[in-house]
Write an enzyme that holds these catalytic residues in place. Structure first.
Site, PDB file in Angstrom:
ATOM      1  N   ASP A  79       6.198   3.181  -2.787  1.00  0.00           N
ATOM      2  CA  ASP A  79       7.353   2.350  -2.466  1.00  0.00           C
ATOM      3  C   ASP A  79       7.001   0.878  -2.660  1.00  0.00           C
ATOM      4  OD1 ASP A  79       5.580   2.683  -0.177  1.00  0.00           O
ATOM      5  OD2 ASP A  79       7.066   1.619   1.020  1.00  0.00           O
ATOM      6  N   GLU A 127       4.920   2.904   3.073  1.00  0.00           N
ATOM      7  CA  GLU A 127       3.891   1.981   3.562  1.00  0.00           C
ATOM      8  C   GLU A 127       4.440   0.592   3.826  1.00  0.00           C
ATOM      9  OE1 GLU A 127       0.646  -1.027   3.342  1.00  0.00           O
ATOM     10  OE2 GLU A 127       2.416  -0.795   2.062  1.00  0.00           O
TER      11      GLU A 127
END
Length: 379
Positions: free
Chosen positions: A86, A147
């Protein structure tokens, strides 16, 4: 056996392979986009002969991908390659920050943090397999989707998987001097909300109590709590729909980082003390996700750093190692006492900005480091 440092890594080939990774935008909160990135990586891992599992996402976030690389001791714990796919960049960032190379610089959203490092370490595995070189220990790859928002949905998955392994490699971007991270500060996030009283902003202004105004008063108060060893930053602020209405609700988010767990715990107490229902505007503060402190100088991690430094010397650069700010999923594995080497990915600057870029010549440098680590980390 061929020396892993002599594998035929090729910069142009790696950039060609990275292009679809970067052009598959994957902001954390867009689960469908993150999953398209997971599709891409899942295919590439399967093409390497790995046994690939797709782990469904939760909390409205994207999936994870776990891959077990071919090895005679498959099923046994060994080396975990841990990364996230991400990014902080919303869909459409490519229009302002297209994937492009200018000399020794290559630009793109998420290229530095951390698709570049993830790709490089996969390319090292690809070249090792092509050369018939078996890693000393079995390698498992785990890519996660969240994250950038503190890993709320996959922390348990990461910790459970990491405990099966002897070594954890986290190819987050290298530090500015090219060094690795061997410890990280503790981090906490907070959600804030002020609730006031709505009214018409013109003829009934005095009847309203502005949630925005109350939150604005808190910004300086919170950020002024920052010291050399502990920081507070208000980075998200949402409120209001109509300019002719006194705002009744305002939401914000705060990030706090501290060099020790004790300092973080004190900071948490300071933030929670801001809760108040006195007066006309209510302030509500709640703690969300936390990254525990990862203490530096743990024996297993220091042994890994020593091996990495030896490899770096053979490649032709120096690799320092120190504790650092910022957070990563290395906080979780390091805090568990597991041997973890973090920030061993590509060199670059401007992460989380519209100037995010990498140094192109670090691709081959880090691929060689990765290949040698996979071969020299032993039971």
């Amino acid at each position: 056996m061929t020396n892993p440092l002599d594998l035929p890594f090729n910069t142009d080939e790696m950039l060609l392979g990275l292009k679809p990774w970067i052009e598959t935008e994957s902001p954390t909160f867009d689960a469908a986009s993150v999953n398209r990135m997971m599709d891409l990586v899942q295919y590439e891992l399967a093409a390497l002969g790995a046994r690939v599992e797709r782990i469904p996402g939760r909390m409205g976030l994207g999936d994870s991908v776990r891959a077990t690389m071919p090895h005679k001791n498959t099923g046994q714990g060994g080396i975990l390659l841990l990364g996230h796919l991400d990014t902080v960049h919303p869909i459409g960032t490519l229009e302002k920050l297209p994937f492009r190379r200018e000399g020794n610089i290559c630009y793109g959203p998420g290229l530095m943090d951390m698709k570049g490092g993830n790709y490089v370490y996969l390319d090292a595995l690809r070249k090792l397999l092509a050369a018939g070189i078996e890693t000393s220990l079995p390698v498992t790859v785990l890519f996660t989707p969240d994250e950038e928002i503190g890993t709320p949905s996959t922390r348990e998955l990461i910790e459970t998987e990491a405990k099966r392994h002897k070594y954890i490699l986290v190819p987050e971007p290298a530090r500015q001097d090219g060094g690795a991270v061997i410890g990280r500060y503790a981090i906490a996030r907070f959600k804030l909300q002020t609730r006031g009283r709505p009214s018409h902003a013109s003829w009934a202004l005095k009847d309203g109590r502005s949630a925005i105004a109350e939150m604005a008063k808190s910004v300086a108060k919170i950020e002024n709590m920052t010291t050399e060893d502990r920081s507070f930053s208000l980075g998200v602020f949402h409120a209001g729909q109509w300019v002719n209405c006194v705002s009744s609700v305002c939401d914000a988010e705060v990030l706090s980082m501290a060099k020790t767990q004790e300092l973080l715990d004190e900071g948490v107490a300071m933030m929670l003390a801001l809760n108040s229902d006195a007066g006309d505007v209510v302030m509500n503060v709640c703690q969300s996700v936390t990254r525990p402190v990862w203490e530096p100088d743990q024996p297993g991690t220091m042994a890994m750093l020593s091996i990495a430094q030896e490899i770096a010397g053979e490649i032709g650069f120096e690799m320092s190692g120190c504790s650092d700010g910022g957070g990563s999923d290395g906080n979780f594995t390091g805090s568990l006492g597991l041997a973890t080497l973090d920030s061993i990915g590509v060199r670059g600057k401007g992460l989380h900005t519209l100037n995010e870029h990498i140094e192109v010549d670090s691709l081959v440098e880090r691929a060689r480091l990765a290949a040698a680590l996979f071969c020299r980390l032993k039971a």
